[in-house]
Motif scaffolding. Sequence first.
Motif, PDB file in Angstrom:
ATOM      1  N   GLY A  51     -65.571 -55.406  32.194  1.00  0.00           N
ATOM      2  CA  GLY A  51     -66.490 -55.517  33.313  1.00  0.00           C
ATOM      3  C   GLY A  51     -65.993 -54.937  34.607  1.00  0.00           C
ATOM      4  N   ARG A  52     -65.020 -54.005  34.524  1.00  0.00           N
ATOM      5  CA  ARG A  52     -64.483 -53.391  35.722  1.00  0.00           C
ATOM      6  C   ARG A  52     -64.486 -51.867  35.631  1.00  0.00           C
ATOM      7  NH1 ARG A  52     -64.869 -56.091  40.296  1.00  0.00           N
ATOM      8  NH2 ARG A  52     -64.247 -58.287  40.025  1.00  0.00           N
ATOM      9  N   PRO A  53     -65.657 -51.246  35.396  1.00  0.00           N
ATOM     10  CA  PRO A  53     -65.715 -49.781  35.389  1.00  0.00           C
ATOM     11  C   PRO A  53     -65.554 -49.220  36.797  1.00  0.00           C
ATOM     12  CG  PRO A  53     -67.930 -50.678  35.298  1.00  0.00           C
ATOM     13  CD  PRO A  53     -66.990 -51.870  35.209  1.00  0.00           C
ATOM     14  N   TRP A 222     -48.556 -58.125  10.565  1.00  0.00           N
ATOM     15  CA  TRP A 222     -49.319 -59.347  10.805  1.00  0.00           C
ATOM     16  C   TRP A 222     -50.634 -59.322  10.043  1.00  0.00           C
ATOM     17  CZ3 TRP A 222     -48.672 -60.346  16.800  1.00  0.00           C
ATOM     18  CH2 TRP A 222     -47.309 -60.581  17.063  1.00  0.00           C
ATOM     19  N   GLU A 223     -51.353 -60.423  10.133  1.00  0.00           N
ATOM     20  CA  GLU A 223     -52.648 -60.521   9.460  1.00  0.00           C
ATOM     21  C   GLU A 223     -53.629 -59.503  10.042  1.00  0.00           C
ATOM     22  OE1 GLU A 223     -53.581 -62.468   6.771  1.00  0.00           O
ATOM     23  OE2 GLU A 223     -51.395 -62.609   6.711  1.00  0.00           O
ATOM     24  N   PRO A 224     -54.522 -58.956   9.206  1.00  0.00           N
ATOM     25  CA  PRO A 224     -55.411 -57.881   9.674  1.00  0.00           C
ATOM     26  C   PRO A 224     -56.543 -58.357  10.572  1.00  0.00           C
ATOM     27  CG  PRO A 224     -55.860 -58.405   7.382  1.00  0.00           C
ATOM     28  CD  PRO A 224     -54.642 -59.184   7.754  1.00  0.00           C
ATOM     29  N   LEU A 225     -56.962 -57.444  11.430  1.00  0.00           N
ATOM     30  CA  LEU A 225     -58.163 -57.627  12.251  1.00  0.00           C
ATOM     31  C   LEU A 225     -59.306 -56.882  11.563  1.00  0.00           C
ATOM     32  CD1 LEU A 225     -56.507 -56.951  15.709  1.00  0.00           C
ATOM     33  CD2 LEU A 225     -57.141 -59.182  14.765  1.00  0.00           C
ATOM     34  N   PRO A 226     -60.411 -57.559  11.288  1.00  0.00           N
ATOM     35  CA  PRO A 226     -61.459 -56.933  10.475  1.00  0.00           C
ATOM     36  C   PRO A 226     -62.318 -55.943  11.254  1.00  0.00           C
ATOM     37  CG  PRO A 226     -62.165 -59.101  11.161  1.00  0.00           C
ATOM     38  CD  PRO A 226     -60.753 -58.941  11.659  1.00  0.00           C
ATOM     39  N   GLN A 227     -62.950 -55.059  10.514  1.00  0.00           N
ATOM     40  CA  GLN A 227     -63.982 -54.181  11.062  1.00  0.00           C
ATOM     41  C   GLN A 227     -65.308 -54.927  10.947  1.00  0.00           C
ATOM     42  OE1 GLN A 227     -64.764 -51.606  12.886  1.00  0.00           O
ATOM     43  NE2 GLN A 227     -64.923 -49.798  11.578  1.00  0.00           N
ATOM     44  N   ARG A 228     -65.918 -55.244  12.076  1.00  0.00           N
ATOM     45  CA  ARG A 228     -67.186 -55.957  12.081  1.00  0.00           C
ATOM     46  C   ARG A 228     -68.092 -55.360  13.155  1.00  0.00           C
ATOM     47  NH1 ARG A 228     -65.255 -57.201   8.052  1.00  0.00           N
ATOM     48  NH2 ARG A 228     -64.888 -59.286   7.144  1.00  0.00           N
ATOM     49  N   SER A 229     -69.371 -55.268  12.848  1.00  0.00           N
ATOM     50  CA  SER A 229     -70.313 -54.679  13.802  1.00  0.00           C
ATOM     51  C   SER A 229     -70.387 -55.489  15.091  1.00  0.00           C
ATOM     52  CB  SER A 229     -71.701 -54.568  13.172  1.00  0.00           C
ATOM     53  OG  SER A 229     -72.204 -55.842  12.810  1.00  0.00           O
ATOM     54  N   VAL A 230     -70.143 -56.783  15.009  1.00  0.00           N
ATOM     55  CA  VAL A 230     -70.232 -57.614  16.206  1.00  0.00           C
ATOM     56  C   VAL A 230     -69.146 -57.246  17.218  1.00  0.00           C
ATOM     57  CG1 VAL A 230     -68.746 -59.488  15.334  1.00  0.00           C
ATOM     58  CG2 VAL A 230     -70.573 -59.998  16.978  1.00  0.00           C
ATOM     59  N   ILE A 231     -68.014 -56.754  16.739  1.00  0.00           N
ATOM     60  CA  ILE A 231     -66.954 -56.323  17.649  1.00  0.00           C
ATOM     61  C   ILE A 231     -67.410 -55.098  18.434  1.00  0.00           C
ATOM     62  CG2 ILE A 231     -64.585 -55.460  17.783  1.00  0.00           C
ATOM     63  CD1 ILE A 231     -63.985 -57.081  15.245  1.00  0.00           C
ATOM     64  N   LYS A 232     -68.055 -54.169  17.740  1.00  0.00           N
ATOM     65  CA  LYS A 232     -68.588 -52.980  18.417  1.00  0.00           C
ATOM     66  C   LYS A 232     -69.707 -53.371  19.380  1.00  0.00           C
ATOM     67  CE  LYS A 232     -70.484 -48.376  17.553  1.00  0.00           C
ATOM     68  NZ  LYS A 232     -71.565 -48.517  18.557  1.00  0.00           N
ATOM     69  N   ASP A 233     -70.553 -54.312  18.966  1.00  0.00           N
ATOM     70  CA  ASP A 233     -71.646 -54.748  19.844  1.00  0.00           C
ATOM     71  C   ASP A 233     -71.098 -55.336  21.141  1.00  0.00           C
ATOM     72  OD1 ASP A 233     -73.398 -53.963  17.885  1.00  0.00           O
ATOM     73  OD2 ASP A 233     -73.762 -55.983  17.109  1.00  0.00           O
ATOM     74  N   ALA A 234     -70.079 -56.177  21.031  1.00  0.00           N
ATOM     75  CA  ALA A 234     -69.480 -56.772  22.228  1.00  0.00           C
ATOM     76  C   ALA A 234     -68.871 -55.696  23.123  1.00  0.00           C
ATOM     77  CB  ALA A 234     -68.418 -57.796  21.832  1.00  0.00           C
ATOM     78  N   ASP A 236     -69.784 -52.487  23.283  1.00  0.00           N
ATOM     79  CA  ASP A 236     -70.855 -51.695  23.880  1.00  0.00           C
ATOM     80  C   ASP A 236     -71.488 -52.408  25.070  1.00  0.00           C
ATOM     81  OD1 ASP A 236     -70.451 -49.702  22.056  1.00  0.00           O
ATOM     82  OD2 ASP A 236     -72.179 -50.187  20.797  1.00  0.00           O
ATOM     83  N   GLU A 237     -71.625 -53.730  24.954  1.00  0.00           N
ATOM     84  CA  GLU A 237     -72.284 -54.514  25.997  1.00  0.00           C
ATOM     85  C   GLU A 237     -71.315 -55.017  27.064  1.00  0.00           C
ATOM     86  OE1 GLU A 237     -75.553 -54.857  26.265  1.00  0.00           O
ATOM     87  OE2 GLU A 237     -75.756 -53.602  24.472  1.00  0.00           O
TER      88      GLU A 237
END
Length: 268
Positions: A51-53, A222-234, A236-237
């Motif tokens: 939130g700091r562009p 370490w344990e993996p971080l998944p690929q999820r569309s919700v991560i991209k949505d967050a 983008d927004e």
Amino acid sequence: MAGRRIALGNNKGGVGKTGAVVNLAASLAEAGRRVLVVDMDPQANASRRLGRPYRPENPTVTVSEVIRSGETGTAADAIVPCGWDGIYALRIDVIPSRFDLENRISEAAATGAKRRLTRALEGVDDRYDVTLIDCPPSLGHLTQLALSAADWGLALVEPEYDGVEGATRFRDFMADPETLADVGNDHLRFLAAVPSKVDARLGGHTHHLSTLPAIFGPDLVWEPLPQRSVIKDAADEALPLSALGSRAAEARAAYDATALRLWKEISA
């Protein structure tokens, strides 16, 4: 601040590095930690997502001006609160970036140039529990500035050939005695390799995940971080994952677990 600056990087772009910086900052804040995010990528994606562009109509001090100065403590002039609401605004601060950070690359040969970020942060981030530095996808001057200031290097590893190679180069770069001498930081240590953007349905991802313990050491993967569309949505927004409700629960849990392990490792 003792031992709690972490530079997150990979010599390849698009591996989920900035997403990790932003979401780990959120997880750490939710756990009660105060976090400073230093955006060392001229693309300034971490700044925007938090939130700091940078807005030309309302110019502010960025990491570019901080590094150009290189004076002790000047990073304080660029710190702004995270643009998110609630506890995030209270616990996450940002030193934002902008595209003209690339201009600092031409200053790499100047005497003491690689220590400019280190000097600028001196005495500034002592009040934070963790400082996360988002490196650009290179091993050039901007990444070297970050590694000069950092206590730890954390590699994000997309489980594909180029992502693994880029993470290996990042790890090896900070293990080279000549590099450590050049950046003036002989206490820099490799913290871990974190598999990122992992899709368990892909055979290639499964294969490359199986190779990581031999490459980095079984205790350093370490344990993996998944690929999820919700991560991209967050992303983008420009919102924290918590703003996307229950559909972000799995992704949040993964980042929470990584943030907890990170905190334990750097606090040991």
